[in-house]
Scaffold this motif. Structure first.
Motif, PDB file in Angstrom:
ATOM      1  N   PRO A   1       0.969  -1.231   0.145  1.00 53.97           N
ATOM      2  CA  PRO A   1      -0.141  -0.032  -0.006  1.00 53.97           C
ATOM      3  C   PRO A   1       0.784   1.142  -0.134  1.00 53.97           C
ATOM      4  N   PHE A   2       0.401   2.298  -0.477  1.00 48.80           N
ATOM      5  CA  PHE A   2       1.192   3.503  -0.766  1.00 48.80           C
ATOM      6  C   PHE A   2       1.904   4.003   0.788  1.00 48.80           C
ATOM      7  N   ALA A   3       1.129   4.113   1.659  1.00 53.88           N
ATOM      8  CA  ALA A   3       1.504   4.411   2.914  1.00 53.88           C
ATOM      9  C   ALA A   3       2.790   3.471   3.534  1.00 53.88           C
TER      10      ALA A   3
ATOM     11  N   GLN B   1       5.020   2.273   1.351  1.00 51.00           N
ATOM     12  CA  GLN B   1       6.264   2.203   0.381  1.00 51.00           C
ATOM     13  C   GLN B   1       7.330   3.130   1.250  1.00 51.00           C
ATOM     14  N   LYS B   2       8.250   2.506   1.868  1.00 51.17           N
ATOM     15  CA  LYS B   2       9.180   3.179   2.778  1.00 51.17           C
ATOM     16  C   LYS B   2      10.485   2.171   2.802  1.00 51.17           C
ATOM     17  N   ASP B   3      11.599   2.775   2.963  1.00 47.24           N
ATOM     18  CA  ASP B   3      12.505   1.916   2.934  1.00 47.24           C
ATOM     19  C   ASP B   3      12.850   1.246   4.483  1.00 47.24           C
ATOM     20  N   ASP B   4      12.480   2.170   5.341  1.00 49.51           N
ATOM     21  CA  ASP B   4      12.566   1.462   6.997  1.00 49.51           C
ATOM     22  C   ASP B   4      11.194   1.132   7.435  1.00 49.51           C
ATOM     23  N   LEU B   5      10.528   0.104   6.477  1.00 49.88           N
ATOM     24  CA  LEU B   5       9.168  -0.194   7.089  1.00 49.88           C
ATOM     25  C   LEU B   5       9.240  -1.032   8.424  1.00 49.88           C
ATOM     26  N   THR B   6       8.357  -0.907   9.349  1.00 47.96           N
ATOM     27  CA  THR B   6       8.234  -1.340  10.569  1.00 47.96           C
ATOM     28  C   THR B   6       7.062  -2.115  10.743  1.00 47.96           C
ATOM     29  N   TYR B   7       7.016  -2.985  11.699  1.00 46.79           N
ATOM     30  CA  TYR B   7       5.883  -3.457  12.157  1.00 46.79           C
ATOM     31  C   TYR B   7       5.019  -2.608  12.809  1.00 46.79           C
ATOM     32  N   GLU B   8       5.212  -1.529  13.422  1.00 46.57           N
ATOM     33  CA  GLU B   8       4.435  -0.537  13.913  1.00 46.57           C
ATOM     34  C   GLU B   8       3.776   0.305  12.704  1.00 46.57           C
ATOM     35  N   ASP B   9       4.381   0.649  11.634  1.00 43.50           N
ATOM     36  CA  ASP B   9       3.935   1.328  10.557  1.00 43.50           C
ATOM     37  C   ASP B   9       2.690   0.341  10.155  1.00 43.50           C
TER      38      ASP B   9
ATOM     39  N   ILE C   1       0.801  -2.419  11.420  1.00 41.44           N
ATOM     40  CA  ILE C   1      -0.085  -2.433  12.213  1.00 41.44           C
ATOM     41  C   ILE C   1      -0.869  -1.257  12.734  1.00 41.44           C
ATOM     42  N   PHE C   2      -0.208  -0.258  13.118  1.00 39.91           N
ATOM     43  CA  PHE C   2      -0.825   0.934  13.798  1.00 39.91           C
ATOM     44  C   PHE C   2      -1.007   2.158  12.747  1.00 39.91           C
ATOM     45  N   ASN C   3      -0.327   2.252  11.915  1.00 37.42           N
ATOM     46  CA  ASN C   3      -0.479   3.508  10.749  1.00 37.42           C
ATOM     47  C   ASN C   3      -1.266   2.930   9.634  1.00 37.42           C
ATOM     48  N   TRP C   4      -1.400   1.658   9.238  1.00 40.34           N
ATOM     49  CA  TRP C   4      -2.184   1.366   8.079  1.00 40.34           C
ATOM     50  C   TRP C   4      -3.409   0.486   8.719  1.00 40.34           C
ATOM     51  N   LEU C   5      -3.077  -0.635   9.234  1.00 40.76           N
ATOM     52  CA  LEU C   5      -4.301  -1.517   9.623  1.00 40.76           C
ATOM     53  C   LEU C   5      -5.280  -0.925  10.644  1.00 40.76           C
ATOM     54  N   ALA C   6      -4.713  -0.358  11.487  1.00 42.11           N
ATOM     55  CA  ALA C   6      -5.619   0.303  12.511  1.00 42.11           C
ATOM     56  C   ALA C   6      -6.354   1.157  12.233  1.00 42.11           C
ATOM     57  N   VAL C   7      -6.129   1.991  11.152  1.00 40.62           N
ATOM     58  CA  VAL C   7      -7.061   3.093  10.490  1.00 40.62           C
ATOM     59  C   VAL C   7      -7.761   2.758   9.332  1.00 40.62           C
TER      60      VAL C   7
ATOM     61  N   VAL D   1      -6.917   5.530  -3.623  1.00 36.68           N
ATOM     62  CA  VAL D   1      -6.035   5.723  -2.605  1.00 36.68           C
ATOM     63  C   VAL D   1      -6.322   7.233  -2.243  1.00 36.68           C
ATOM     64  N   SER D   2      -6.528   7.442  -0.979  1.00 39.28           N
ATOM     65  CA  SER D   2      -7.149   8.621  -0.283  1.00 39.28           C
ATOM     66  C   SER D   2      -5.832   9.702  -0.465  1.00 39.28           C
ATOM     67  N   PHE D   3      -6.299  11.167  -0.595  1.00 38.01           N
ATOM     68  CA  PHE D   3      -5.176  11.930  -0.515  1.00 38.01           C
ATOM     69  C   PHE D   3      -4.472  11.804   0.770  1.00 38.01           C
ATOM     70  N   GLU D   4      -5.153  11.559   1.760  1.00 43.93           N
ATOM     71  CA  GLU D   4      -4.299  11.059   3.247  1.00 43.93           C
ATOM     72  C   GLU D   4      -3.295  10.138   3.099  1.00 43.93           C
ATOM     73  N   GLU D   5      -3.572   9.015   2.472  1.00 49.56           N
ATOM     74  CA  GLU D   5      -2.393   8.045   2.348  1.00 49.56           C
ATOM     75  C   GLU D   5      -1.622   8.448   1.178  1.00 49.56           C
ATOM     76  N   PHE D   6      -1.950   9.363   0.289  1.00 50.64           N
ATOM     77  CA  PHE D   6      -1.003   9.821  -0.682  1.00 50.64           C
ATOM     78  C   PHE D   6      -0.082  10.789   0.002  1.00 50.64           C
ATOM     79  N   ALA D   7      -0.633  11.580   0.961  1.00 50.31           N
ATOM     80  CA  ALA D   7       0.313  12.513   1.734  1.00 50.31           C
ATOM     81  C   ALA D   7       1.609  11.804   2.324  1.00 50.31           C
ATOM     82  N   VAL D   8       1.033  10.612   2.966  1.00 53.92           N
ATOM     83  CA  VAL D   8       1.947   9.886   3.717  1.00 53.92           C
ATOM     84  C   VAL D   8       3.034   9.251   2.875  1.00 53.92           C
TER      85      VAL D   8
END
Length: 351
Positions: free
Chosen positions: A28-30, A32-40, A42-48, A216-223
C-alpha cells in the motif's frame, strides 16, 4: 498475519516483530518506505482501516455482532475487506481466500446495511461476517447495497443532488448522485421516513471502484509523498492537473467546507499499484456553506476564491452555464442565490 492483495501475498508479520515483504511493488502507498516497521503496518495502516467511531451509527453497527470498539479487533474480524481497494488480511492458519470472501463477488449481510443507514439494530450471531460497513470511512449515515446492475452507496445527503447538477453544467468529473426511489425490502422504512421528515433525503451513487481499479485517499497519498521526500500538493497537481484545478473551481462554486484529506484522492491500477489520476469528486453533503470566506483545504495559503481564480485562468471552464441553468431541485433560494453570486464573482475576477 498476512497482508494480501487479492490472492497474492504482499507482507507477513513474523513472531519476532519483524516483517517479511513478499512483493514490495504491491505494498500500500503508505507502506512504501525503506525503513518499514511492524508499527507502520499495524498502527499506521491496519488500525486506521476500520470505520471510525465518529461515524453515524458506528456503535450500532458493532453492537449487531457484539464486536469490540477497538480498531485492530474490527480489522481482524472483517479481514480488513473493503470496497476501496483489494487489500485484506488473514492469519496464516485461516482458510479464507480472496475468491471465497471478497466484497465485489459475494452477497453482503443485509442487516448491517439497514443499521448503517438508519440506525435500526439487529441482533446477529454469525460465525462469518460479510459486510463493507466495518471498514467504510466517513461520518455520514451511509450503507452499501447490491442492486441488479451493481453496488450502490446509499447515504443521507440532500445537498448531493443539486451539487451533481451544478458540476454537470461545469463539465467537472464527479460522482453522480440520484434520489433513491424504491428502497430495498430490508431497509427500515419507518426510520427512512423519519430521516426524510427531518428535511434530508436518501440518495445513491454507483460504486466507482472495481477489482481492476482501486482508489487511494489523499491522506494516504500524502504519507507516501512524505516517505519519498515530495510535497504532496505539488505531486497532486503534477499527477492530474486538470482534475486538481477542477476541484478548486468546484469547491468554490459549491462553497464546500469539507474537502478533507479522506474524500479526494487517486485511482490506481489494482494489479500494478500504478496511479492513473484523480478519481471523480465526491462527498458534497457539506456544500453551500453560509460562510463566504472559506479557506482552501487543498491549496495551501489560499481561500476557495483565490484557488478557484488561479484554476479558472488555466482551465476556463464554462462558469456562465451556471448562471443560465434553472435552480436545482432540493436547493434553497438563498443557497442558489449564493451559488450564482459566486459564479459572477469568479467570472469578474478572471476578466
Amino acid at each position: 498475519m498476512l497482508l494480501m492483495m487479492k490472492d497474492r501475498k504482499v507482507l507477513e508479520t513474523m513472531t519476532d516483530g519483524s516483517l517479511r515483504v513478499y512483493d514490495r511493488k504491491l505494498l500500500p502507498f503508505a507502506l512504501q518506505k525503506d525503513d518499514l516497521t511492524y508499527e507502520d503496518f499495524i498502527f499506521n495502516w491496519l488500525a486506521v482501516r476500520p470505520l471510525s467511531m465518529g461515524r453515524t451509527n458506528a456503535k450500532e453497527i458493532l453492537n449487531n455482532s457484539k464486536i469490540p470498539q477497538t480498531p485492530l479487533t474490527i480489522a481482524k474480524i472483517s479481514h480488513a475487506f473493503n470496497l476501496t481497494d483489494c487489500y485484506w488480511v488473514r492469519e496464516e492458519e485461516e482458510t479464507v481466500t480472496w475468491e471465497s470472501d471478497n466484497l465485489y463477488d459475494h452477497p453482503m449481510d443485509q442487516e448491517y446495511a439497514d443499521t448503517a443507514l438508519t440506525g435500526m439494530p439487529h441482533s446477529l450471531n454469525r460465525e462469518k461476517i460479510h459486510t463493507p460497513e466495518l471498514t467504510s470511512q466517513g461520518v455520514s449515515a451511509k450503507c452499501w447495497i447490491q442492486e441488479p446492475d451493481g453496488i450502490y452507496l446509499y447515504k443521507v445527503g440532500r445537498k448531493e443532488l443539486p451539487a451533481s447538477e451544478i458540476l454537470q453544467q461545469l463539465g467537472i468529473s464527479h460522482v453522480v448522485y440520484e434520489r433513491a426511489g424504491l428502497y430495498q425490502k430490508y431497509l427500515s422504512k419507518e426510520r427512512l421516513k423519519r430521516i426524510e421528515q427531518s428535511g434530508e433525503l436518501i440518495v445513491k451513487s454507483k460504486l466507482i471502484t472495481s477489482k481492476k481499479m482501486s482508489i487511494v485517499s489523499f491522506e494516504e497519498f500524502a504519507v507516501w509523498c512524505a516517505n519519498q521526500g515530495k510535497d504532496e500538493y505539488e505531486e497532486a497537481r503534477k499527477t492530474d492537473p486538470k482534475r486538481y484545478y477542477e476541484m478548486q473551481i468546484a469547491d468554490y462554486i459549491l462553497n464546500n467546507s469539507d474537502r478533507h484529506v479522506g474524500n479526494w484522492g487517486f485511482y490506481f491500477k489494482t494489479d500494478e499499484n500504478a496511479l492513473t489520476g484523480m478519481h471523480p469528486l465526491m462527498d458534497h453533503d457539506h456544500a453551500f456553506d453560509e460562510n463566504e470566506t472559506l479557506v482552501s483545504q487543498t491549496w495551501d495559503g489560499k481561500t476557495l476564491l483565490e484557488a478557484a481564480v488561479c484554476a479558472q485562468k488555466i482551465l476556463n471552464l464554462p462558469v456562465n452555464h451556471v448562471l443560465c441553468m434553472e435552480m436545482p431541485e432540493f436547493l434553497k433560494d438563498q443557497e442558489w442565490d449564493a451559488v450564482k453570486e459566486r459564479a459572477r464573482t469568479l467570472l469578474n475576477e478572471c476578466e
